[in-house]
Design a protein around this motif. Sequence first.
Motif, PDB file in Angstrom:
ATOM      1  N   LEU A 573       0.845  -1.201   0.000  1.00  0.00           N
ATOM      2  CA  LEU A 573       0.000   0.000   0.000  1.00  0.00           C
ATOM      3  C   LEU A 573       0.873   1.240   0.000  1.00  0.00           C
ATOM      4  O   LEU A 573       1.832   1.329   0.766  1.00  0.00           O
ATOM      5  CB  LEU A 573      -0.896  -0.016   1.243  1.00  0.00           C
ATOM      6  N   ASP A 574       0.532   2.180  -0.862  1.00  0.00           N
ATOM      7  CA  ASP A 574       1.312   3.417  -0.880  1.00  0.00           C
ATOM      8  C   ASP A 574       0.785   4.380   0.180  1.00  0.00           C
ATOM      9  O   ASP A 574      -0.101   4.017   0.955  1.00  0.00           O
ATOM     10  CB  ASP A 574       1.338   4.033  -2.288  1.00  0.00           C
ATOM     11  N   GLU A 575       1.296   5.607   0.198  1.00  0.00           N
ATOM     12  CA  GLU A 575       0.940   6.506   1.293  1.00  0.00           C
ATOM     13  C   GLU A 575      -0.545   6.855   1.280  1.00  0.00           C
ATOM     14  O   GLU A 575      -1.100   7.222   2.302  1.00  0.00           O
ATOM     15  CB  GLU A 575       1.834   7.746   1.293  1.00  0.00           C
ATOM     16  N   SER A 576      -1.217   6.711   0.124  1.00  0.00           N
ATOM     17  CA  SER A 576      -2.654   6.981   0.097  1.00  0.00           C
ATOM     18  C   SER A 576      -3.466   5.694   0.115  1.00  0.00           C
ATOM     19  O   SER A 576      -4.624   5.692  -0.290  1.00  0.00           O
ATOM     20  CB  SER A 576      -3.036   7.773  -1.142  1.00  0.00           C
ATOM     21  N   MET A 577      -2.860   4.622   0.543  1.00  0.00           N
ATOM     22  CA  MET A 577      -3.517   3.322   0.640  1.00  0.00           C
ATOM     23  C   MET A 577      -3.941   2.775  -0.722  1.00  0.00           C
ATOM     24  O   MET A 577      -4.881   1.985  -0.821  1.00  0.00           O
ATOM     25  CB  MET A 577      -4.756   3.386   1.572  1.00  0.00           C
TER      26      MET A 577
END
Length: 758
Positions: A573-577
């Motif tokens: 998951l990236d920083e914005s999910m």
Amino acid sequence: MITLIIFTILCTHLIIYSFPANGVSTIKLGDQLNFTSQLLSPNSTFTLGFFTIPATNYTYLGIWYTNDAESRRVWVANPSIPILSNSSFLMINPDNGKLIIATRETTLVNISDNLAGSSTNLTTTLEDNGNFVLKSETSDQTFWQSFDHPTNVLLPGMKLGSDLETGKTWNLTSRLSDEILDSGAFSLSWEPNGENSQRFMVRRRGQPYWTSGNLQNQEFEFMNVNNLLNSRYILNYVFNNKERYFSFDSVNFLFPMWILRPHGRIVDGNGGRLISTSDLCYGYDLGNGCVASSNTPQCRNEEDKFSPMSGDFAPGITSSSFDDNSSLSIGDCMVKCWNDCRCLGFITGGNGTGCVTWTGNKSISNFTIDARGNSVSKYVLISHNLDKEAMQERDDRHFLELMASDNLNNSSDIGMHGRTDSHDMMVFSFTSLVAATNEFSLKNKLGQGGFGPVYKGKLSDDTEIAIKRLSRTSGQGLEEFKNELILIAKLQHTNLVRVLGCCIHEEEKMLIYEYMPNKSLDFFLFDDTRKALLDWPTRWNIIEGIAQGLLYLHKYSRMRVIHRDLKASNILLDESMNPKISDFGMARIFKDNETEAITKRVVGTYGYMSPEYAMEGNFSEKSDVFSFGVLILEIVIGRKNSSFSLVDKALNLVSYAWELWKQGNALELMDPTLADTCVIDQLLRTIHVALLCVQDRAVDRPMMPGVISMLNNEHMSLPSPKRSAFFFGESASSSTSVERILEDYSINGVTITEMQVR
Ligand SMILES: *[C@@H]1O[C@H](CO)[C@@H](O)[C@H](O)[C@H]1NC(C)=O
Ligand SMILES: *[C@@H]1O[C@H](CO)[C@@H](O)[C@H](O)[C@H]1NC(C)=O
Ligand SMILES: *[C@@H]1O[C@H](CO)[C@@H](O)[C@H](O)[C@H]1NC(C)=O
Ligand SMILES: *[C@@H]1O[C@H](CO)[C@@H](O)[C@H](O)[C@H]1NC(C)=O
Ligand SMILES: *[C@@H]1O[C@H](CO)[C@@H](O)[C@H](O)[C@H]1NC(C)=O
Ligand SMILES: *[C@@H]1O[C@H](CO)[C@@H](O)[C@H](O)[C@H]1NC(C)=O
């Protein structure tokens, strides 16, 4: 809410209102939108505001999808007149009713060309479809709208074509480059030859370059609109005596838009998938839509192509020149080089304008490839009818360089810098990785995947990376490994983790990935506290993203990639999910049949494996679809597949879901955490689709395009799922295999199962 600020703008007697940035979609006569404020369309889909391009410090007024992380501008008011003053603002000129960008002293840009005059009460509104409309408040008459002045993006509902009565035409125009927004070399127009012959034309500097072929059954001959994007786009055209235009609508798509890129391609707004094949045309009609040209120089032929490569032309025997005409873009540079028989390659100047060209005698043998990708990528002329030997020689050299770079002892020059072409693989030195991971310390270990441990690393330039040390049993030669890596590096999609490069040290091979700060899906989903962060919209977005990534692997990438180990811990998951699939392409590196021995190595994870794969080692897109179905169920239920008892009747999550579904109690599957945010219809549809994915027989399962349309199209009626795979039920062909799997499974965390297949 309205703050009154008195200004002395243009007309000193006028009172200028300034207004809050949030929730306002309309500017009235007397209002001003300053540099830091924005308009929001009523349902918040679109935002309008000023933005600055860092490379030039030029400021523009534009519109973008509010939630687009990349803020791609779908319309720009002043592409050819960038603004430098940060005290400028948008307003309706009280003198002549035009929409303008102005400073206190002067008008910088006339955006609209209307002649409404100041007598009418004018307002301008950012509408929910992304259209910015100037109209009369009282009569509702429209004086000007941004949809009539397209830039390089086509949005749903925008027209491309012409109005025969007013003579107005709607075309897209490419930008010069990503940094310079002024008009570039390409245009996209709708050019029907008759009612039954409706097509797009891409022109380069006005000359026909590429055509889409006719629109028939929602598809064009040389465009991939719907077979790629699963009928997400509904294509319309109007052909009558008043208007002839094309437009599209979209079904449940996050950022529906078509973008005409500076090099003439048309890409879609979701993941940048290529819609047109108008890639590089050379003036030969090769059945791909490229338009034949009569101006092709004698010295060129159909086998000649430009290919982007990192490296340098040999100095001395080649010479370079720079044409600094800043109206030239990449498409112009290509023609320039093509038409000059001594030209070997080209690139644009630093900001994407102007042309550097190299001339000399031979092409490819005068070019040294930089395997580390540290030099600027250039378009190099390659003739595919060169004798094969020259190509082989080049490949060998490429390979040697790839290997040799491992002997570098100074790692400090191997950071992320200089990576100009995202398709290039970087070769990292072993010493740089040792330094980046504190000698692969336990503290840096992120996890243990099926193919080896993963470490977090920090390069000397502070870039964070993830390093996967492949277990030594990959059974692959270096040459083969290199070839696979180059293929994998070309897989690029927003829902795939980016592979940055590799490292080869003695017997060991490592893959270097971008680092994902939010760990993996299982870290949130299966933790009682953290799962609360995953509300339904987030989970839906994750399901949707995984589906898109998988579709790309199966369908779009030139080599069909079957993941074979799709599971929650492989979804990062990236920083914005946003979800990113990791470990793709591994199955290509770890060959299925290592030797001719009877033992077949089945790579995968218990519970996610389709029966035909687990039992017979048969894998296909359908086995990934099965794993995806299991994953959806886990996301909905918020429980690990393996947390279901192996002893009692409900053998696993799949059969548990199936039983509840059969009894009409599918809603009981919902993770209680979702109670407040869940959209019931969407949830039920999602479960339904999941059950279709985990059907016992592979032929019954949908392919990913079908899965995506079913997930998104709320009006589509879905087939009833047939009996789901129980895994240990009738489909198990041999009880010994089953026992083997159970044994292996009981060793916690081990995800590679080896078993005998009889
Ligand atoms: C711009 O407008 C906003 C909203 O009215 C206001 O808060 C802000 O101070 C203004 N900025 C400038 C530089 O005028
Ligand atoms: C843009 O402006 C910033 C701040 O004024 C400055 O540091 C930077 O060098 C400028 N960049 C360019 C390309 O002019
Ligand atoms: C804007 O239009 C007005 C006439 O409507 C003209 O006088 C003015 O010069 C124009 N300004 C710019 C910057 O084009
Ligand atoms: C313009 O709007 C003002 C205030 O809403 C109103 O009093 C005036 O009558 C309107 N003028 C016209 C020409 O419609
Ligand atoms: C620069 O390039 C443009 C586009 O090809 C051309 O129209 C223009 O004449 C060129 N300018 C010069 C000074 O060569
Ligand atoms: C872009 O590069 C060209 C050529 O190097 C230069 O002439 C031009 O000023 C640059 N444009 C901007 C906006 O920096």
